[in-house]
Enzyme design. Structure first.
Site, mmCIF file in Angstrom:
data_model
loop_
_atom_site.group_PDB
_atom_site.id
_atom_site.type_symbol
_atom_site.label_atom_id
_atom_site.label_comp_id
_atom_site.label_asym_id
_atom_site.label_seq_id
_atom_site.Cartn_x
_atom_site.Cartn_y
_atom_site.Cartn_z
ATOM 1 N N GLU A 173 0.859 -1.184 0.000
ATOM 2 C CA GLU A 173 0.000 0.000 0.000
ATOM 3 C C GLU A 173 0.896 1.236 0.000
ATOM 4 O OE1 GLU A 173 -3.447 -0.278 2.414
ATOM 5 O OE2 GLU A 173 -3.914 1.860 2.272
ATOM 6 N N LYS A 296 -4.002 -0.219 14.014
ATOM 7 C CA LYS A 296 -4.855 0.812 13.425
ATOM 8 C C LYS A 296 -6.286 0.379 13.725
ATOM 9 C CE LYS A 296 -6.108 2.791 8.890
ATOM 10 N NZ LYS A 296 -5.699 2.990 7.473
ATOM 11 N N GLU A 300 -10.590 4.500 9.257
ATOM 12 C CA GLU A 300 -10.819 4.114 7.862
ATOM 13 C C GLU A 300 -11.408 2.702 7.766
ATOM 14 O OE1 GLU A 300 -6.966 5.060 6.039
ATOM 15 O OE2 GLU A 300 -7.666 7.108 5.714
ATOM 16 N N ARG A 333 -2.131 3.573 16.853
ATOM 17 C CA ARG A 333 -2.115 4.760 15.982
ATOM 18 C C ARG A 333 -3.280 5.705 16.289
ATOM 19 N NH1 ARG A 333 -2.453 3.965 10.524
ATOM 20 N NH2 ARG A 333 -0.758 5.321 9.846
ATOM 21 N N ARG A 350 -11.472 17.464 10.141
ATOM 22 C CA ARG A 350 -10.606 16.282 10.269
ATOM 23 C C ARG A 350 -9.329 16.592 11.047
ATOM 24 N NH1 ARG A 350 -8.607 12.397 5.273
ATOM 25 N NH2 ARG A 350 -6.585 11.833 6.160
ATOM 26 N N ASP A 379 -2.641 14.388 6.813
ATOM 27 C CA ASP A 379 -2.101 13.144 6.284
ATOM 28 C C ASP A 379 -0.879 13.344 5.398
ATOM 29 O OD1 ASP A 379 -1.882 10.499 5.804
ATOM 30 O OD2 ASP A 379 -3.576 10.325 4.453
ATOM 31 N N GLU A 407 3.888 9.187 -0.810
ATOM 32 C CA GLU A 407 2.495 9.114 -1.250
ATOM 33 C C GLU A 407 2.009 10.430 -1.862
ATOM 34 O OE1 GLU A 407 -0.200 7.922 1.837
ATOM 35 O OE2 GLU A 407 -1.965 8.133 0.564
ATOM 36 N N GLU A 525 6.718 21.640 -3.698
ATOM 37 C CA GLU A 525 5.638 22.404 -3.075
ATOM 38 C C GLU A 525 5.142 23.496 -4.023
ATOM 39 O OE1 GLU A 525 6.761 24.725 0.371
ATOM 40 O OE2 GLU A 525 4.713 24.685 1.150
HETATM 41 C C1 GCW Z 1 -2.414 2.421 5.415
HETATM 42 O O1 GCW Z 1 -3.468 3.290 5.078
HETATM 43 C C2 GCW Z 1 -3.117 4.605 4.770
HETATM 44 C C3 GCW Z 1 -3.696 5.040 3.430
HETATM 45 O O2 GCW Z 1 -3.256 4.219 2.378
HETATM 46 C C4 GCW Z 1 -3.202 6.432 3.144
HETATM 47 O O3 GCW Z 1 -3.766 6.939 1.966
HETATM 48 C C5 GCW Z 1 -3.470 7.362 4.247
HETATM 49 O O4 GCW Z 1 -2.515 8.300 4.045
HETATM 50 O O5 GCW Z 1 -3.185 6.857 5.530
HETATM 51 C C6 GCW Z 1 -3.583 5.558 5.846
HETATM 52 C C7 GCW Z 1 -3.006 5.249 7.207
HETATM 53 O O6 GCW Z 1 -2.041 5.894 7.582
HETATM 54 O O7 GCW Z 1 -3.511 4.388 7.891
#
Ligand code: GCW
Length: 693
Positions: A173, A296, A300, A333, A350, A379, A407, A525
């Site tokens: 992932e 986790k 999500e 987490r 968020r 994120d 990412e 950036e």
């Molecule tokens: C593993 O899942 C990831 C997910 O892919 C990602 O897009 C997001 O940034 O964070 C999630 C997380 O940190 O749990």
């Protein structure tokens, strides 16, 4: 003592920064004829094997390894010792030696007229010696003269971890460097060579904990903690062990149901608690030095204690109780937020979520639970504020989470050196206990007396020959490890170390690459989302520009652009109240337009396009200028890299050039899509009358 030779490369892998190319400074000199070591262990074997190999490659001479013998050699020698052994007076008088912690080491050259001098590597433990050996090799690769070596190193962070997001089908992932080095076809890969090379790379930068599977634990990976897979996992753990690394696993919170057939995963249910206790017994039977679980939960769509109306303290404590007898820890987490939001709802934010969920639970966690907190509240964007949860829980162990895998920062197709970003985060002052309460002091446990703490990061490696897809992305991997060891190292020091080891010491190479790396984050950036607002990526895979890609979706990631202005109002006065989560000094700074830094303006405020930044430009003009500058910046990177043709081997030179060319094209796409979007939205033209595509 017969020890197995280090055969490099074990696999087809690139050596990364452990290249050990011949060094002029070591050629023809009487180097070290022997390496003495008085005891023997897997870790010491790893250390001396590496030393002998590295010295031979760099100098052409192969020292003999002597175990248990007197170090009365003819000629220069290296001696590896723990503090318990009798050492020459020069070392005993070294007060710093007393201060060595578990993983620390002393490296010191002691001159001796007859013998030509001895290099001592002294650790409190074998692990310290291993880290010292890697440090010596680093200095030799950088052509530091041996006679000048005299230092003591202690890592600042107790836990220095890597998190893999690898799945058992071999996919990763957010992986941008091939397939998993651990898993294939629902099994652990049996080629130990690659895993050993990987362990060497990790130990060389001081990493001491690695979780090998994705935090999104699917059906198959949940079974890693069963007898079906534990023997295979134990084999990998054994390789890691010799290199001072403890193996961790991500677990499915609902395992008692999935694996144990229980009707519930309620953390207060005695059957569930018993199930986890028995599970811990079983795991430690296979892996005596197992590190613990990464979890986790309620995030999500992953299961967690909320299902049973229990708190995250209840959930993590239950697991911690099961691991406690064996010294294991639960890394829990804090990436918990509402991922089913409505963009019309401007009160839900968020960015607030982690603090709102966890801060009230301070003091309720067992001492072998650690809360793992992403550097920013959203994120891993190219730019975002620092998480206000870090430093806000004096009575709860915390650790900081970075993302090395790119990412949102170009997916290892774009060059984006993240060390400057991480330095900013580590040096950020939370003011939690007055001035100087930096994030690095929170993570290291210096600010509050945490029992367990440190830094972790989502890693960027896969089975690509060069580990990271983009060869220059190795610098992020290296830089992260060095910062986890010592967050006070400067960007310049880390960059120089990495370049000299990876590409040699030629002045032009060092100069050009240093500039390329230093400028790359700002360049990236500039052509992507502006002023801290983030996102604007294609949904799902997150690569490439799409201004409204996430604007009307459920993820809580909005820029709120309309024909008047853009940005997220997170003020206490009339916004979401997020700024109020910081300690007063930062809360005030972000709350007011007068003091909010430009680069985070749209993260904290919604402003008209004509709002003037501290830089003197309007927001809209800043968008145009930075996007043109960003795309031009990539052309400049290409020019610099071109200068290194002939100084860098053709294979790596061409591979990097190919990526830079792609980046140049893609940065223009970013520039044009963003500029044209805001040109149309705002109706305001570019002062410089450039063509907006
Ligand atoms: C593993 O899942 C990831 C997910 O892919 C990602 O897009 C997001 O940034 O964070 C999630 C997380 O940190 O749990």
């Amino acid at each position: 003592m017969e020890i197995t030779e280090l055969q490099l490369p074990y696999s087809a892998a690139d050596r990364g920064w452990l290249r050990y190319e011949p060094r002029d400074s070591l050629q023809g000199l009487p180097v070290w004829s022997r390496i003495f070591v008085s005891e023997w262990s897997d870790t010491l074997e790893a250390a001396v094997r590496e030393l002998r190999y590295g010295i031979r490659e760099m100098s052409g001479q192969s020292p003999e390894i002597v175990v248990g013998g007197e170090s009365l050699a003819q000629g220069a020698f290296i001696r590896c010792a723990t503090v318990r052994e009798s050492l020459p007076n020069e070392l005993h008088s070294d007060l710093l030696l007393q201060d060595l912690n578990e993983d620390g080491y002393l490296l010191k050259h002691v001159a001796d007229k007859e013998n030509g001098g001895c290099l001592y590597i002294v650790g409190r433990t074998d692990k310290g010696i291993l880290y010292g050996a890697f440090h010596l090799l680093r200095l030799l690769q950088m052509e530091v003269p041996a006679e000048r070596i005299d230092l003591v190193e202690n890592p600042r962070n107790p836990l220095r971890m890597m998190n893999h997001w690898d799945n058992m089908d071999g996919s990763i992932e957010r992986g941008y460097a091939g397939r998993s080095i651990f898993f294939k076809d629902q099994r652990l890969i049996e080629d130990d060579g690659r895993i050993r090379d990987y362990a060497r790379l990790m130990a060389s930068i001081g990493i001491n904990g690695i979780s090998i599977n994705n935090v999104n634990v699917h059906e198959a990976e949940a079974r890693l903690i069963t007898a079906e897979y534990l023997p295979q996992v134990a084999r990998v753990a054994g390789i890691f062990s010799a290199y001072g690394i403890r193996l961790f696993l991500s677990i499915n919170y609902a395992s008692p149901m999935q694996l144990g057939g229980l009707a519930t995963a309620d953390p207060l249910d005695s059957g569930v608690r018993q199930w986890w206790k028995e599970k811990a017994v079983e795991i430690y039977r296979y892996i005596p030095d197992f590190g613990g679980f990464v979890v986790k939960a309620d995030s999500e769509h992953r299961p967690g204690p909320f299902t049973y109306n229990r708190t995250h303290a209840d959930g993590s404590n239950m697991l911690a109780e099961a691991l406690a007898p064996y010294g294991g820890v639960v890394i829990w987490r804090c990436f918990v937020y509402n991922c089913m939001q409505d963009w019309r709802d401007r009160t839900t934010d968020r960015a607030r979520a982690a603090y709102d969920h966890f801060k009230p639970l301070d003091g309720q966690f067992r001492d072998n639970v650690i809360l793992q907190i992403k550097n920013g509240p959203m994120d891993f964007q190219v730019r975002e504020a620092v998480s206000p949860l870090l430093g806000a829980m004096p009575q709860t162990n915390q650790m900081l989470e970075f993302q090395i895998t790119q990412e949102y920062t170009g997916q290892q197709k774009h060059l984006c050196y993240l060390v400057p970003q991480w330095k900013d985060v580590l040096d950020f002052d939370t003011y939690a206990r007055g001035e100087g309460s930096t994030i690095q002091r929170v993570a290291s446990g210096e600010l509050y007396d945490y029992k367990h703490c440190g830094i972790t990061a989502v890693i960027n490696v896969g089975d690509d020959e060069n580990w990271t897809g983009h060869t220059l992305a190795q610098a992020n991997l290296y830089g992260y490890g060095r910062l986890a060891w010592n967050p006070d190292l400067s960007e310049a020091e880390i960059t120089e170390e990495w370049i000299k080891q990876t590409f040699g010491t030629h002045a032009a190479v060092v100069e050009q690459l240093t500039t390329m790396l230093a400028e790359s984050w700002r360049i990236y950036e500039n052509y992507t989302s502006p002023l801290g607002v983030g996102w604007m990526v294609n949904p799902g895979h997150h690569y490439g520009p799409n201004v409204d890609g996430y604007e009307y979706s459920v993820w809580g990631t909005y820029h709120f652009a309309d024909c008047h202005g853009m940005g997220v109002n997170r003020t206490v006065k009339d916004g979401t109240g997020y700024t109020g989560q910081y300690f007063a000094e930062n809360a005030e700074r972000y709350e007011s337009l007068d003091s909010c830094p430009d680069e985070l303006l749209l993260f904290f405020h919604h402003v008209p396009y004509t709002h003037r930044l501290h830089s003197g430009k309007t927001v809209i003009q800043h968008i145009y200028d930075s996007h043109f500058e960003g795309a031009d910046g990539v052309e400049a990177l290409i020019e610099r890299w071109r200068l290194l043709e002939g100084l860098v081997d053709p294979k790596r030179h061409e591979a990097v050039m190919g990526r830079l060319r792609h980046q140049a094209e893609h940065s223009k796409e970013w520039r044009d899509i963003i500029n044209t979007y805001f040109y149309r939205k705002s109706g305001i033209g570019d002062e410089l009358k450039r063509m907006i595509y």
